[in-house]
Design an enzyme around this catalytic site. Sequence first.
Site, PDB file in Angstrom:
ATOM      1  N   ASP A  10       3.884  -5.878  -3.872  1.00 48.77           N
ATOM      2  CA  ASP A  10       2.880  -4.834  -4.027  1.00 48.77           C
ATOM      3  C   ASP A  10       1.638  -5.382  -4.727  1.00 48.77           C
ATOM      4  OD1 ASP A  10       4.663  -3.086  -2.896  1.00 48.77           O
ATOM      5  OD2 ASP A  10       4.636  -1.646  -4.543  1.00 48.77           O
ATOM      6  N   ASP A  11       0.541  -4.646  -4.617  1.00 43.11           N
ATOM      7  CA  ASP A  11      -0.705  -4.933  -5.360  1.00 43.11           C
ATOM      8  C   ASP A  11      -1.366  -6.249  -4.959  1.00 43.11           C
ATOM      9  OD1 ASP A  11      -0.060  -2.588  -6.672  1.00 43.11           O
ATOM     10  OD2 ASP A  11       0.663  -3.588  -8.473  1.00 43.11           O
ATOM     11  N   HIS A 129       0.345   3.233  -3.470  1.00 41.51           N
ATOM     12  CA  HIS A 129       0.217   2.731  -4.833  1.00 41.51           C
ATOM     13  C   HIS A 129       0.729   3.808  -5.782  1.00 41.51           C
ATOM     14  CE1 HIS A 129      -1.250   0.416  -8.153  1.00 41.51           C
ATOM     15  NE2 HIS A 129      -2.211   1.272  -8.481  1.00 41.51           N
TER      16      HIS A 129
END
Length: 303
Positions: A10-11, A129
């Site tokens: 993620d991110d 998110h």
Amino acid sequence: MDRYLIITADDFGFSKERNEGVIDVAKISAVTSASLLLNCTGTDDAIHLFENHKLCSGLHLNLTEGHTLSKKAYSTLTDSGGEFWGKFELRKRLESGKIDPLEIQLEIQCQIDVFKEVMGKHPLYVDGHQHIHVHPAVAAIFSQTLKTNGIQVTRLPIELSMDQKQWVKPSVIPFYNKMMTDAENSKSIFDNCGIRYTDAFVGLSTMGSDMTATRLQSSILEGFQDAETRYDHSTKTFVTCELMCHPGYATGKHSGGFDGCSDEFGCSKDREHEITVLSSKEMFEFYEKNNIHLVSHEILIDT
């Protein structure tokens, strides 16, 4: 029954340091997909890295942090400066009916459009998110927008036995429990729009310093074994699980994140700890021993 594990970073795009860490684990196939944030200091760097490395690309839909991507000024989705309200404040406003659903739809579509513009294709999958995509005020809008754009895959963030994982900080348990209830309620919404997700999910209980090889292995096996009990082996030949992770190198306080200011999560050495665990010989031996094949989200498109 074969077991297919998607390992998602993620991110991606949060910072150059985070990106470098993701690519280092991707090079050895310890990560198979990466979810791109489009409004961070490392976004352009991440886009370039996607072009030069074999890594499945998805959109990390962001409605909670930093500035909106839309050129349109929102009256409810952001504050007067054009910044999202934040992880908890947005949820409060959604629950009190203060957010215009049309603005949610416009921003989701805008982020899909920007992804297509910079990547040259639609995201193969879209997740949220801080799991905002499963919020009751977002899930239906999210699903319909994905369907309209021909995007078939998302994340269903429900991890088994969270109440038995005593190492997880008590302060985060209420958020996780509420979010997982929302995710459970989102299943039928996703299904009705033809949006797919893995049979199992892990990663909530193994973020940062909470990640150990033993805990990862136990959670992954539990997810697969539970999924295997829910299907007829004569008609289904494999089950899928997604492992959410956040590998990377520590980001400087003023050199990354949203608008050039990294939070504690981004600055933490915990990101490097995840690299160590995910890349360990112990994990790869575990995959081999337990008939676990590392794949990307593409496996959900082919089925």
